[in-house]
Write a protein that holds these residues in place. Structure first.
Motif, PDB file in Angstrom:
ATOM      1  N   ALA A  41       0.827  -1.206   0.000  1.00  0.00           N
ATOM      2  CA  ALA A  41       0.000   0.000   0.000  1.00  0.00           C
ATOM      3  C   ALA A  41       0.861   1.256   0.000  1.00  0.00           C
ATOM      4  CB  ALA A  41      -0.936  -0.007   1.211  1.00  0.00           C
ATOM      5  N   VAL A  42       1.913   1.247   0.808  1.00  0.00           N
ATOM      6  CA  VAL A  42       2.811   2.400   0.858  1.00  0.00           C
ATOM      7  C   VAL A  42       3.541   2.571  -0.467  1.00  0.00           C
ATOM      8  CG1 VAL A  42       4.943   3.266   1.929  1.00  0.00           C
ATOM      9  CG2 VAL A  42       3.100   2.389   3.354  1.00  0.00           C
ATOM     10  N   LEU A  43       4.025   1.478  -1.054  1.00  0.00           N
ATOM     11  CA  LEU A  43       4.723   1.578  -2.336  1.00  0.00           C
ATOM     12  C   LEU A  43       3.805   2.071  -3.446  1.00  0.00           C
ATOM     13  CD1 LEU A  43       6.980  -1.617  -2.258  1.00  0.00           C
ATOM     14  CD2 LEU A  43       7.685   0.779  -2.020  1.00  0.00           C
ATOM     15  N   LEU A  44       2.567   1.597  -3.457  1.00  0.00           N
ATOM     16  CA  LEU A  44       1.620   2.069  -4.470  1.00  0.00           C
ATOM     17  C   LEU A  44       1.367   3.566  -4.306  1.00  0.00           C
ATOM     18  CD1 LEU A  44      -0.211   1.172  -6.845  1.00  0.00           C
ATOM     19  CD2 LEU A  44      -2.039   0.917  -5.164  1.00  0.00           C
ATOM     20  N   LEU A  45       1.256   4.021  -3.080  1.00  0.00           N
ATOM     21  CA  LEU A  45       1.033   5.447  -2.840  1.00  0.00           C
ATOM     22  C   LEU A  45       2.266   6.267  -3.232  1.00  0.00           C
ATOM     23  CD1 LEU A  45      -0.834   7.662  -1.750  1.00  0.00           C
ATOM     24  CD2 LEU A  45       0.157   7.267   0.503  1.00  0.00           C
ATOM     25  N   LEU A  46       3.437   5.815  -2.826  1.00  0.00           N
ATOM     26  CA  LEU A  46       4.657   6.574  -3.116  1.00  0.00           C
ATOM     27  C   LEU A  46       5.043   6.549  -4.592  1.00  0.00           C
ATOM     28  CD1 LEU A  46       6.911   5.624  -0.058  1.00  0.00           C
ATOM     29  CD2 LEU A  46       5.686   7.771  -0.465  1.00  0.00           C
ATOM     30  N   LEU A  47       4.901   5.405  -5.233  1.00  0.00           N
ATOM     31  CA  LEU A  47       5.359   5.266  -6.615  1.00  0.00           C
ATOM     32  C   LEU A  47       4.321   5.685  -7.649  1.00  0.00           C
ATOM     33  CD1 LEU A  47       7.244   1.855  -6.297  1.00  0.00           C
ATOM     34  CD2 LEU A  47       8.206   4.171  -6.239  1.00  0.00           C
ATOM     35  N   ASN A  48       3.026   5.513  -7.321  1.00  0.00           N
ATOM     36  CA  ASN A  48       1.977   5.813  -8.298  1.00  0.00           C
ATOM     37  C   ASN A  48       1.009   6.891  -7.842  1.00  0.00           C
ATOM     38  OD1 ASN A  48       3.032   3.873  -9.954  1.00  0.00           O
ATOM     39  ND2 ASN A  48       1.538   2.315  -9.434  1.00  0.00           N
ATOM     40  N   GLY A  49       1.124   7.302  -6.584  1.00  0.00           N
ATOM     41  CA  GLY A  49       0.194   8.297  -6.065  1.00  0.00           C
ATOM     42  C   GLY A  49      -1.227   7.777  -5.923  1.00  0.00           C
ATOM     43  N   ARG A  50      -1.394   6.468  -5.821  1.00  0.00           N
ATOM     44  CA  ARG A  50      -2.722   5.834  -5.735  1.00  0.00           C
ATOM     45  C   ARG A  50      -2.932   5.212  -4.372  1.00  0.00           C
ATOM     46  NH1 ARG A  50      -6.339   5.922 -10.099  1.00  0.00           N
ATOM     47  NH2 ARG A  50      -5.165   6.652 -11.863  1.00  0.00           N
ATOM     48  N   ILE A  51      -4.173   5.253  -3.920  1.00  0.00           N
ATOM     49  CA  ILE A  51      -4.572   4.581  -2.684  1.00  0.00           C
ATOM     50  C   ILE A  51      -4.841   3.113  -3.021  1.00  0.00           C
ATOM     51  CG2 ILE A  51      -6.355   4.482  -0.890  1.00  0.00           C
ATOM     52  CD1 ILE A  51      -4.616   6.944  -0.670  1.00  0.00           C
ATOM     53  N   ALA A  52      -4.367   2.222  -2.175  1.00  0.00           N
ATOM     54  CA  ALA A  52      -4.530   0.792  -2.420  1.00  0.00           C
ATOM     55  C   ALA A  52      -5.885   0.298  -1.933  1.00  0.00           C
ATOM     56  CB  ALA A  52      -3.404   0.001  -1.756  1.00  0.00           C
ATOM     57  N   GLY A  53      -6.933   0.896  -2.422  1.00  0.00           N
ATOM     58  CA  GLY A  53      -8.284   0.420  -2.138  1.00  0.00           C
ATOM     59  C   GLY A  53      -8.654  -0.585  -3.210  1.00  0.00           C
ATOM     60  N   ILE A  54      -8.866  -1.811  -2.824  1.00  0.00           N
ATOM     61  CA  ILE A  54      -9.084  -2.876  -3.799  1.00  0.00           C
ATOM     62  C   ILE A  54     -10.332  -2.610  -4.636  1.00  0.00           C
ATOM     63  CG2 ILE A  54      -9.338  -5.365  -4.109  1.00  0.00           C
ATOM     64  CD1 ILE A  54      -6.633  -4.297  -2.850  1.00  0.00           C
ATOM     65  N   SER A  55     -11.389  -2.092  -4.009  1.00  0.00           N
ATOM     66  CA  SER A  55     -12.606  -1.832  -4.783  1.00  0.00           C
ATOM     67  C   SER A  55     -12.356  -0.775  -5.849  1.00  0.00           C
ATOM     68  CB  SER A  55     -13.748  -1.410  -3.857  1.00  0.00           C
ATOM     69  OG  SER A  55     -13.429  -0.201  -3.189  1.00  0.00           O
ATOM     70  N   GLY A  56     -11.589   0.252  -5.532  1.00  0.00           N
ATOM     71  CA  GLY A  56     -11.276   1.285  -6.525  1.00  0.00           C
ATOM     72  C   GLY A  56     -10.400   0.761  -7.642  1.00  0.00           C
ATOM     73  N   ILE A  57      -9.415  -0.060  -7.279  1.00  0.00           N
ATOM     74  CA  ILE A  57      -8.521  -0.642  -8.283  1.00  0.00           C
ATOM     75  C   ILE A  57      -9.306  -1.556  -9.212  1.00  0.00           C
ATOM     76  CG2 ILE A  57      -6.601  -2.265  -8.581  1.00  0.00           C
ATOM     77  CD1 ILE A  57      -5.369  -0.991  -6.049  1.00  0.00           C
ATOM     78  N   LEU A  58     -10.139  -2.412  -8.651  1.00  0.00           N
ATOM     79  CA  LEU A  58     -10.942  -3.314  -9.476  1.00  0.00           C
ATOM     80  C   LEU A  58     -11.936  -2.525 -10.323  1.00  0.00           C
ATOM     81  CD1 LEU A  58     -11.562  -6.218 -10.267  1.00  0.00           C
ATOM     82  CD2 LEU A  58     -13.185  -6.308  -8.374  1.00  0.00           C
ATOM     83  N   GLY A  59     -12.535  -1.489  -9.741  1.00  0.00           N
ATOM     84  CA  GLY A  59     -13.471  -0.655 -10.496  1.00  0.00           C
ATOM     85  C   GLY A  59     -12.804   0.040 -11.668  1.00  0.00           C
ATOM     86  N   ARG A  60     -11.599   0.564 -11.455  1.00  0.00           N
ATOM     87  CA  ARG A  60     -10.870   1.204 -12.556  1.00  0.00           C
ATOM     88  C   ARG A  60     -10.488   0.178 -13.621  1.00  0.00           C
ATOM     89  NH1 ARG A  60      -8.855   4.126  -8.254  1.00  0.00           N
ATOM     90  NH2 ARG A  60      -6.995   2.829  -8.057  1.00  0.00           N
ATOM     91  N   LEU A  61     -10.098  -1.019 -13.184  1.00  0.00           N
ATOM     92  CA  LEU A  61      -9.730  -2.064 -14.142  1.00  0.00           C
ATOM     93  C   LEU A  61     -10.940  -2.448 -14.992  1.00  0.00           C
ATOM     94  CD1 LEU A  61      -7.621  -4.111 -15.186  1.00  0.00           C
ATOM     95  CD2 LEU A  61      -8.441  -5.676 -13.423  1.00  0.00           C
ATOM     96  N   LEU A  62     -12.072  -2.664 -14.359  1.00  0.00           N
ATOM     97  CA  LEU A  62     -13.281  -3.051 -15.101  1.00  0.00           C
ATOM     98  C   LEU A  62     -13.796  -1.909 -15.968  1.00  0.00           C
ATOM     99  CD1 LEU A  62     -15.162  -5.101 -12.363  1.00  0.00           C
ATOM    100  CD2 LEU A  62     -13.837  -5.970 -14.309  1.00  0.00           C
ATOM    101  N   GLY A  63     -13.501  -0.667 -15.556  1.00  0.00           N
ATOM    102  CA  GLY A  63     -13.908   0.490 -16.341  1.00  0.00           C
ATOM    103  C   GLY A  63     -12.935   0.838 -17.463  1.00  0.00           C
ATOM    104  N   GLY A  64     -11.843   0.090 -17.573  1.00  0.00           N
ATOM    105  CA  GLY A  64     -10.885   0.312 -18.645  1.00  0.00           C
ATOM    106  C   GLY A  64      -9.898   1.437 -18.397  1.00  0.00           C
ATOM    107  N   HIS A  65      -9.733   1.864 -17.147  1.00  0.00           N
ATOM    108  CA  HIS A  65      -8.818   2.952 -16.825  1.00  0.00           C
ATOM    109  C   HIS A  65      -7.526   2.402 -16.230  1.00  0.00           C
ATOM    110  CE1 HIS A  65     -12.133   5.656 -17.522  1.00  0.00           C
ATOM    111  NE2 HIS A  65     -12.859   4.986 -16.639  1.00  0.00           N
ATOM    112  N   ASP A  66      -6.406   2.952 -16.656  1.00  0.00           N
ATOM    113  CA  ASP A  66      -5.092   2.553 -16.119  1.00  0.00           C
ATOM    114  C   ASP A  66      -4.962   1.025 -16.077  1.00  0.00           C
ATOM    115  OD1 ASP A  66      -4.398   5.238 -15.670  1.00  0.00           O
ATOM    116  OD2 ASP A  66      -5.314   5.211 -13.682  1.00  0.00           O
ATOM    117  N   MET A  67      -5.175   0.421 -17.216  1.00  0.00           N
ATOM    118  CA  MET A  67      -5.251  -1.042 -17.291  1.00  0.00           C
ATOM    119  C   MET A  67      -4.015  -1.742 -16.736  1.00  0.00           C
ATOM    120  SD  MET A  67      -8.213  -1.835 -18.449  1.00  0.00           S
ATOM    121  CE  MET A  67      -8.078  -3.471 -19.110  1.00  0.00           C
TER     122      MET A  67
END
Length: 135
Positions: A18-44
């Motif tokens: 979670a810390v690496l994802l935040l530091l390296l990508n500026g993203r929160i490691a919320g699984i629902s958000g990650i899965l939602g973005r993946l299913l929505g075709g964003h940042d594949m």
């Protein structure tokens, strides 16, 4: 080895990822958000890599220890599906899931995450207590 070491290491790895994802990508490691973005075709690519890493965890465990992790599900499939649906609805209503709010939201002192995590815990306690009484 005590039964607490594997969960402790798992929690440490989850926090590190979670810390690496935040530091390296500026993203929160919320699984629902990650899965939602993946299913929505964003940042594949990054979202698919994160989900693939989650799915690879038990396989890596099996490679290291020669067996899949022990897991017991005592509920019927309809109950499991209903529980998953309710978790999905709660994730939408709460603007995130336990991983996003409970790991990084609390670490960032987010008031919304404190409230969401308190609701998650209270609901879990009530549900576990009710299920213990009903059985």
């Amino acid at each position: 080895m005590t039964p607490y070491l594997f969960p402790l290491f798992g929690g440490m790895l989850l926090g590190l990822s979670a810390v690496l994802l935040l530091l390296l990508n500026g993203r929160i490691a919320g699984i629902s958000g990650i899965l939602g973005r993946l299913l929505g075709g964003h940042d594949m690519a990054p979202n698919a890599a994160f989900i693939a890493g989650l799915l690879a965890g038990p396989l890596l465990y099996a490679a290291a220890f020669g067996r899949m992790p022990a897991m017991t599900v005592s509920a019927s499939w309809p109950i499991v599906l209903l529980a998953g649906l309710l978790v999905g609805i709660g994730t939408r209503l709460g603007s995130g899931c336990t991983s996003g709010h409970g790991i990084l939201g609390l670490a960032r002192f987010s008031k919304r995450s404190f409230a969401a995590t308190a609701v998650f815990l209270a609901t879990g306690i009530v549900t576990a207590t009710a299920m213990g009484i009903l059985q």
